[in-house]
Design a protein around this motif. Structure first.
Motif, PDB file in Angstrom:
ATOM      1  N   THR A 121      58.348  26.218  31.840  1.00 19.19           N
ATOM      2  CA  THR A 121      58.186  26.386  33.283  1.00 19.19           C
ATOM      3  C   THR A 121      59.431  26.964  33.905  1.00 19.19           C
TER       4      THR A 121
ATOM      5  N   HIS B  52      50.091  37.621  42.143  1.00 23.80           N
ATOM      6  CA  HIS B  52      50.229  37.171  40.751  1.00 23.80           C
ATOM      7  C   HIS B  52      51.080  38.156  39.953  1.00 23.80           C
TER       8      HIS B  52
ATOM      9  N   LYS C 152      54.716  37.519  38.281  1.00 24.34           N
ATOM     10  CA  LYS C 152      54.903  37.777  36.847  1.00 24.34           C
ATOM     11  C   LYS C 152      56.113  38.686  36.633  1.00 24.34           C
TER      12      LYS C 152
ATOM     13  N   SER D  21      52.111  35.016  28.275  1.00 21.30           N
ATOM     14  CA  SER D  21      51.056  34.747  29.259  1.00 21.30           C
ATOM     15  C   SER D  21      51.580  33.805  30.325  1.00 21.30           C
ATOM     16  N   ILE D  22      50.930  33.915  31.514  1.00 15.83           N
ATOM     17  CA  ILE D  22      51.301  33.035  32.627  1.00 15.83           C
ATOM     18  C   ILE D  22      50.063  32.274  33.049  1.00 15.83           C
ATOM     19  N   ASN D  23      50.198  30.980  33.233  1.00 13.71           N
ATOM     20  CA  ASN D  23      49.061  30.179  33.690  1.00 13.71           C
ATOM     21  C   ASN D  23      48.762  30.501  35.149  1.00 13.71           C
ATOM     22  N   ASP D  24      47.588  30.075  35.596  1.00 18.35           N
ATOM     23  CA  ASP D  24      47.244  30.282  37.013  1.00 18.35           C
ATOM     24  C   ASP D  24      48.338  29.726  37.900  1.00 18.35           C
TER      25      ASP D  24
ATOM     26  N   VAL E 173      56.137  28.014  38.042  1.00 18.69           N
ATOM     27  CA  VAL E 173      55.279  28.767  37.131  1.00 18.69           C
ATOM     28  C   VAL E 173      55.290  28.201  35.714  1.00 18.69           C
ATOM     29  N   SER E 174      54.095  28.058  35.128  1.00 25.07           N
ATOM     30  CA  SER E 174      53.990  27.681  33.709  1.00 25.07           C
ATOM     31  C   SER E 174      53.657  28.923  32.908  1.00 25.07           C
ATOM     32  N   TYR E 175      54.369  29.111  31.800  1.00 26.69           N
ATOM     33  CA  TYR E 175      54.113  30.326  31.033  1.00 26.69           C
ATOM     34  C   TYR E 175      54.316  30.067  29.553  1.00 26.69           C
ATOM     35  N   LYS E 176      53.853  31.010  28.750  1.00 25.64           N
ATOM     36  CA  LYS E 176      54.080  30.941  27.309  1.00 25.64           C
ATOM     37  C   LYS E 176      54.956  32.129  26.931  1.00 25.64           C
TER      38      LYS E 176
END
Lengths: 140, 159
Positions: free
Chosen positions: B2, B17, B21, B44-47, B63-66
């Motif tokens: 995050t 969005h 990003k 990737s980014i979560n909603d 933001v939550s992301y991978k």
């Protein structure tokens, strides 16, 4: 300047709580992922870190095709006793003998006599696995 | 993983969005996180959660992301490239990770400045060659990670 936590030890599969649920990709798989993203035209920020990592994965990748990667992943996942780290390292370091594998990845030594058959990987099993991975490295 | 991203209202609109990003990539890609190591590529980014208004009208998004990260671990064996050799030891790099195998690692390693190589009983190592080493220690800095390594073991050394 931060020193890495004392308890961190790959030989004991101790990586810190952040990695409990983490997948661990091999260098070969990351090389493939980077290739795919580039082919798809995904915008990549070419930071020095990314460039250095890209070159590194291309240099040290051991598996040359999608089929080789998928088959290697499958055979490694079939061995439930292994941890994500051990699986990635078996691809990365491509050991050919049980002795070599256990020297490079010492945590493998804990698996050969586990009471629970789900958690056991005998030397015979391990040699079979190494032979299979070696075969897959020559897949094109 | 995050990250808190502060956005100015001028970027709000249908492409919010996208803008978040872009801001996230700019802030985290290529940096070193004290737990996750090098953040190589956000995948990737979560909603987006609802933004929180902060002072001055800026809005914060948690933001939550991978991401693909490069995280070496203590005692891990890695493959690396010899980047240079000198009287301190054998310098190596593994992607963005830099490190050193000090001259003191083994009593049988001798630096030969004339051939710019380290000589061992059974082999020598010079710039550009590949080496397999075990990570002994790691130091995390704001923008890079440095490692001390060893080849004083069976199955380590030149590849």
């Amino acid at each position: 300047m931060d020193l890495v936590r004392e308890e961190e030890d790959a030989n004991k599969l101790q990586f810190g709580p952040e990695f409990d649920q983490a997948g661990m990709l091999s260098t070969s798989e990351v090389a493939y992922l980077f290739q795919q993203r580039q082919a798809k035209g995904d915008a990549t920020t070419f930071t020095p870190v990314f460039n250095a990592t890209l070159t590194y994965t291309q240099t040290f990748s051991k598996l040359k095709s999608k089929a080789a990667i998928q088959e290697s992943r499958k055979v490694l996942m079939d061995h439930k006793a292994l941890s994500p780290f051990e699986r990635a390292q078996l691809i990365n370091l491509s050991p050919v003998t049980v002795a070599e594998a256990k020297h490079l990845i010492p945590s493998l030594g804990d698996l050969d006599d586990d009471e629970d058959p789900e958690n056991r990987l005998t030397d015979l099993d391990l040699q079979d696995l190494l032979d299979e991975l070696k075969r897959l490295r020559s897949y094109t | 993983m995050t990250k808190d991203i502060m956005m100015h209202p001028s970027s709000f609109g249908r492409k919010l969005h996208e803008e978040v990003k872009k801001a996230l990539l700019k802030e985290v890609e290529g940096t070193v996180d004290p737990f996750y190591g090098y953040i190589v590529q956000v995948t990737s980014i979560n909603d987006l959660p609802l933004g929180e208004i902060r002072e001055g009208g800026l809005v914060n998004f948690h933001v939550s992301y991978k991401a693909i990260i490069f995280r070496p671990f203590r005692n891990e064996v890695i493959e690396a490239v010899v980047s240079r050799v000198d009287q301190i030891g054998i310098h190596f790099s593994a992607g963005p990770l830099q490190g050193l195998i000090p001259k003191s690692d083994r009593s049988d390693m001798k630096y030969d400045p004339n051939s710019a190589a380290y000589n061992f009983p059974e082999y020598s190592l010079k710039e550009g060659e590949h080496v397999r080493l075990r990570i002994v220690s790691l130091t995390f800095h704001a923008t890079d990670i440095f490692s001390l390594g060893t080849i004083a073991e069976d199955y380590l050394g030149p590849i």
